[in-house]
Scaffold this motif. Structure first.
Motif, mmCIF file in Angstrom:
data_model
loop_
_atom_site.group_PDB
_atom_site.id
_atom_site.type_symbol
_atom_site.label_atom_id
_atom_site.label_comp_id
_atom_site.label_asym_id
_atom_site.label_seq_id
_atom_site.Cartn_x
_atom_site.Cartn_y
_atom_site.Cartn_z
ATOM 1 N N GLY A 267 0.306 -1.133 0.037
ATOM 2 C CA GLY A 267 -0.321 -0.019 0.020
ATOM 3 C C GLY A 267 0.992 1.274 -0.274
ATOM 4 N N VAL A 268 0.146 2.233 0.001
ATOM 5 C CA VAL A 268 1.149 3.640 -0.230
ATOM 6 C C VAL A 268 0.545 4.359 1.552
ATOM 7 N N LEU A 269 -1.343 4.108 1.726
ATOM 8 C CA LEU A 269 -1.413 5.531 2.810
ATOM 9 C C LEU A 269 -1.698 4.608 4.202
ATOM 10 N N THR A 270 -0.048 4.343 3.971
ATOM 11 C CA THR A 270 -0.220 3.547 5.603
ATOM 12 C C THR A 270 0.173 3.839 6.972
ATOM 13 N N GLN A 271 1.683 4.491 6.677
ATOM 14 C CA GLN A 271 2.677 5.105 7.310
ATOM 15 C C GLN A 271 1.698 6.336 8.494
ATOM 16 N N PRO A 272 1.234 6.403 9.494
ATOM 17 C CA PRO A 272 0.938 7.877 9.899
ATOM 18 C C PRO A 272 1.633 8.232 9.382
ATOM 19 N N LYS A 273 1.712 10.255 9.720
ATOM 20 C CA LYS A 273 2.611 10.894 9.545
ATOM 21 C C LYS A 273 2.065 11.899 10.461
ATOM 22 N N LEU A 274 3.249 12.000 11.153
ATOM 23 C CA LEU A 274 3.057 12.945 12.526
ATOM 24 C C LEU A 274 3.476 14.074 11.921
ATOM 25 N N PRO A 275 3.041 15.373 12.112
ATOM 26 C CA PRO A 275 3.272 16.411 12.009
ATOM 27 C C PRO A 275 4.575 17.221 12.335
ATOM 28 N N ASP A 276 5.172 17.442 11.902
ATOM 29 C CA ASP A 276 6.892 18.738 12.564
ATOM 30 C C ASP A 276 6.576 19.822 13.134
ATOM 31 N N ILE A 277 5.524 20.076 14.554
ATOM 32 C CA ILE A 277 5.201 20.787 15.180
ATOM 33 C C ILE A 277 5.869 20.618 16.966
ATOM 34 N N ASP A 278 6.817 22.246 16.605
ATOM 35 C CA ASP A 278 7.743 22.184 18.351
ATOM 36 C C ASP A 278 6.603 21.963 18.944
ATOM 37 N N GLY A 279 6.820 21.480 20.019
ATOM 38 C CA GLY A 279 6.691 21.103 21.428
ATOM 39 C C GLY A 279 5.637 19.761 21.521
ATOM 40 N N LEU A 280 5.185 19.043 20.407
ATOM 41 C CA LEU A 280 4.385 18.289 20.873
ATOM 42 C C LEU A 280 4.469 17.097 21.387
ATOM 43 N N PRO A 281 6.104 16.354 21.773
ATOM 44 C CA PRO A 281 6.296 15.587 22.535
ATOM 45 C C PRO A 281 6.231 15.748 24.216
ATOM 46 N N ASP A 282 5.957 17.409 24.307
ATOM 47 C CA ASP A 282 5.913 17.376 25.835
ATOM 48 C C ASP A 282 4.036 17.501 25.988
ATOM 49 N N TYR A 283 3.353 17.511 25.358
ATOM 50 C CA TYR A 283 2.197 17.459 25.695
ATOM 51 C C TYR A 283 1.835 16.627 26.100
ATOM 52 N N THR A 284 0.805 17.176 27.635
ATOM 53 C CA THR A 284 0.621 16.056 28.289
ATOM 54 C C THR A 284 -1.174 15.421 28.508
ATOM 55 N N GLY A 285 -1.470 15.924 27.431
ATOM 56 C CA GLY A 285 -2.743 15.260 27.060
ATOM 57 C C GLY A 285 -2.945 14.107 26.740
ATOM 58 N N THR A 286 -4.319 14.156 26.385
ATOM 59 C CA THR A 286 -3.760 12.542 24.465
ATOM 60 C C THR A 286 -3.615 12.626 23.406
ATOM 61 N N VAL A 287 -3.226 11.864 23.150
ATOM 62 C CA VAL A 287 -2.329 12.382 21.505
ATOM 63 C C VAL A 287 -2.785 11.157 21.019
ATOM 64 N N MET A 288 -3.858 11.676 19.255
ATOM 65 C CA MET A 288 -3.689 9.677 18.952
ATOM 66 C C MET A 288 -3.629 9.792 17.295
ATOM 67 N N HIS A 289 -3.192 9.714 16.900
ATOM 68 C CA HIS A 289 -3.705 9.901 15.171
ATOM 69 C C HIS A 289 -4.884 9.014 15.027
ATOM 70 N N THR A 290 -5.356 9.073 13.820
ATOM 71 C CA THR A 290 -6.446 9.313 13.441
ATOM 72 C C THR A 290 -6.581 7.339 12.866
ATOM 73 N N ALA A 291 -5.258 6.731 12.363
ATOM 74 C CA ALA A 291 -5.553 5.476 12.103
ATOM 75 C C ALA A 291 -4.840 4.668 13.341
ATOM 76 N N ARG A 292 -4.356 5.361 14.469
ATOM 77 C CA ARG A 292 -4.145 4.751 15.225
ATOM 78 C C ARG A 292 -5.227 4.874 16.798
ATOM 79 N N TRP A 293 -6.351 5.252 16.506
ATOM 80 C CA TRP A 293 -7.443 5.433 17.542
ATOM 81 C C TRP A 293 -7.265 4.491 18.524
ATOM 82 N N ASP A 294 -7.829 5.450 19.686
ATOM 83 C CA ASP A 294 -7.624 4.456 21.399
ATOM 84 C C ASP A 294 -8.571 3.949 21.618
ATOM 85 N N HIS A 295 -9.710 3.208 21.539
ATOM 86 C CA HIS A 295 -10.917 3.197 22.350
ATOM 87 C C HIS A 295 -10.902 3.391 23.544
ATOM 88 N N THR A 296 -9.788 3.205 24.359
ATOM 89 C CA THR A 296 -10.391 3.020 25.926
ATOM 90 C C THR A 296 -10.699 5.228 26.098
#
Ligand code: NAP
Length: 507
Positions: free
Chosen positions: A150-179
């Motif tokens: 396939g082609v559209l298979t590897q989720p792309k995270l945005p290159d935005i400063d500070g993302l790793p330090d976000y303290t809330g919940t982050v999820m990519h649409t292609a890896r949805w956390d149903h909990t």
């Protein structure tokens, strides 16, 4: 003790591969290729899938609202048309169930290995076979490889400063956390592509507040969707020809809305009609003129993939939904800050930021070394993307792809899978007939095909000025759009009629 002659024979006996064909990827491409190879008599195949389940996009994408966005009558194999779809556009879980159904019915599961990641493939030009490196396991050899990753298979995270330090919940649409329960939470979503268009109406209904960060508006067209009542399903099941007729009608619709609209724009102005429909849809759906203006694309329909939804645009009439078009400067520990200094607090951050496409390590997601150690990714980098009918590349014998450059014309993926599989089967049949163990497309056939694809650019919708502001993932680094500029009928015909001397068959 063996005689000298016997010893020589033993030494020179050619190495036999573990399998005649290894298919890499357990989405519909891999499943379809497996079924069609099997039907053609290539029963000794092994299908490898890196994930823990089959169905590809429909295994991984389970975000709220996920559904197919071409009619289900087209989004299924022509040889396995089912009648049980609950809607014209089936929800994702029905596609996943359909994948499992096909896997069982056509005995693919027995020849499948899950959780098996191919990390590299190298062609052995003495033994005429591929050696596949497997993460954490012994290598596997195959005479032929079908790459169906396939082609559209590897989720792309945005290159935005500070993302790793976000303290809330982050999820990519292609890896949805149903909990994660969104009820009563402040949710922010980055991106307004096809995944976001489907998820946003659902998120808005659940969240306390939803902020949508839009960088480029998407063309959103009405979706001719409806539930398929029991009576309609019964008719599809029992009325002779009903499934065939519904598929034909749906195919005609799909053909008009993408392949014809995109590749023959200079001849048939479907896109212009589509734009009028899109503007009317927006006018009728969104009350506030300022919001409407923000949602209006500044590029022509077709420059990037449009969406189909009746629920997306009206969501922006809600008081608990904010459409934010100011650019993002950073993600803070508690939300998203825009360049005007405003911080938009959020408990949950949804990344609807798409997938790797032409980036390194995606086509395919493992190293491919062909004859004389030629590296596929590097070869494409140096020579631009190309593949004969989207299937094979000179210098890479016995290696075939389902979603190679200039293979997909934008119709249903199922057409593509069946067409490319027919192409592969035809080459392998000839190899088998000739006793050939090495099958390689000629440089001439490949060059002629590329030239003919590029020669059709004049009528394509992509190469107009406004596409420059579309931020479309269709374009590679050279500005090429490696879609196949052809109607579906032409692709089907070509797969079954290409000159067999396009390939060199060596014993
Ligand atoms: P996408 O179309 O690539 O959209 C990604 C979105 O994220 C875009 O709006 C993009 O904005 C935005 N974005 C990315 N990085 C950003 C950043 N750093 N800052 C702000 N915004 C950013 O991805 P997708 O929606 O997942 O869809 C991908 C493809 O998957 C679709 O085109 C379709 O082929 C397929 N798909 C199919 C279905 C279906 O059939 N039902 C459903 C979903 C997806 P820009 O536009 O400005 O780059």
């Amino acid at each position: 003790m063996s005689s000298p002659t016997e010893a020589t024979e033993l030494v020179s006996a050619p190495e036999q591969p573990h399998h005649e064909v290894v298919i890499i990827g357990g989405g519909f491409s891999g499943i379809g290729a497996a079924i069609l190879l099997d039907r053609a008599g290539f029963t000794d195949y092994l299908l490898l899938e890196a994930g823990d389940g089959l169905g590809g996009a429909w295994h991984w994408n389970t975000y709220p609202g996920v559904a197919v966005d071409i009619p289900s009558f087209s989004y299924q194999f022509s040889f396995e048309q089912v009648a049980g779809w609950s809607r014209v556009y089936a929800p994702g879980r029905e596609l996943k169930a359909y994948a499992e159904h096909c896997v069982d019915k056509y005995d693919v599961r027995r020849r499948t290995r899950l959780r098996t990641t191919v990390t590299g493939a190298a062609f052995d030009d003495v033994a005429h076979l591929w050696r596949l490196e497997i993460d954490g396991s012994d290598p596997i050899t195959a005479r032929h490889v079908v790459s169906a990753t396939g082609v559209l298979t590897q989720p792309k995270l945005p290159d935005i400063d500070g993302l790793p330090d976000y303290t809330g919940t982050v999820m990519h649409t292609a890896r949805w956390d149903h909990t994660v329960d969104l009820t009563g939470r402040r949710v922010a979503i980055i991106g307004t592509g096809a995944s976001a268009v489907q998820a946003i109406p659902h998120l808005a209904r659940t969240a306390e507040h939803l902020t949508v960060f839009q960088r480029t508006p998407i063309w959103c067209l009405p979706k001719p969707d409806a539930p398929l009542p029991g009576l309609a399903r019964a008719a599809l099941r029992s009325v002779p020809g009903a499934r065939r007729v519904s598929r034909l009608a749906s195919q005609a619709f799909v053909e008009l809305t993408f392949p014809v609209a995109a590749h023959f724009a200079g001849l048939v102005p479907v896109a212009a009609v589509g734009e009028r429909i899109g503007h009317t849809h927006l006018r009728q759906a969104v009350k506030d003129p300022r919001t409407r203006a923000k949602l209006t694309p500044a590029y022509a329909l077709g420059c990037k993939r449009p969406s189909f939804s009746n629920a997306y645009l009206p969501t922006f009439n809600r008081d608990d939904v904010t459409l934010e078009t100011t650019s993002i400067s950073e993600v803070t520990p508690t939300g998203v800050r825009t360049v005007d200094g405003t911080e938009h607090t959020a408990d949950v951050l949804v990344l609807a930021t798409g997938f790797k496409v032409f980036e390194k390590g995606n086509m395919p997601p493992f190293t491919v070394r062909g004859a004389n150690g030629l590296d596929l990714e590097k070869w494409w980098e140096e020579n631009r993307f190309q593949a004969y009918q989207g299937v094979s590349v000179p210098g890479f014998p016995n290696f075939f792809t389902i979603l190679g450059p200039y293979g997909y014309n934008g119709s249903s993926y199922f057409n593509l899978i069946e067409t490319q599989s027919a192409h592969i089967v035809r080459a392998l049949r000839k190899a088998r007939k000739d006793g050939a163990t090495r099958v390689e497309v000629t440089a001439e056939a490949n060059a002629d095909y590329l030239a003919s694809a590029l020669g059709r650019r004049g009528n394509q919708v992509f190469f107009q000025e406004s596409c420059g502001v579309a931020n479309s993932y269709y374009f590679d680094v050279n500005g090429d759009v490696p879609f196949r500029p052809a109607t579906t009928l032409e692709t089907m015909w070509a797969a079954r009629r290409y000159p067999l001397d396009a390939y060199e068959f060596t014993a």
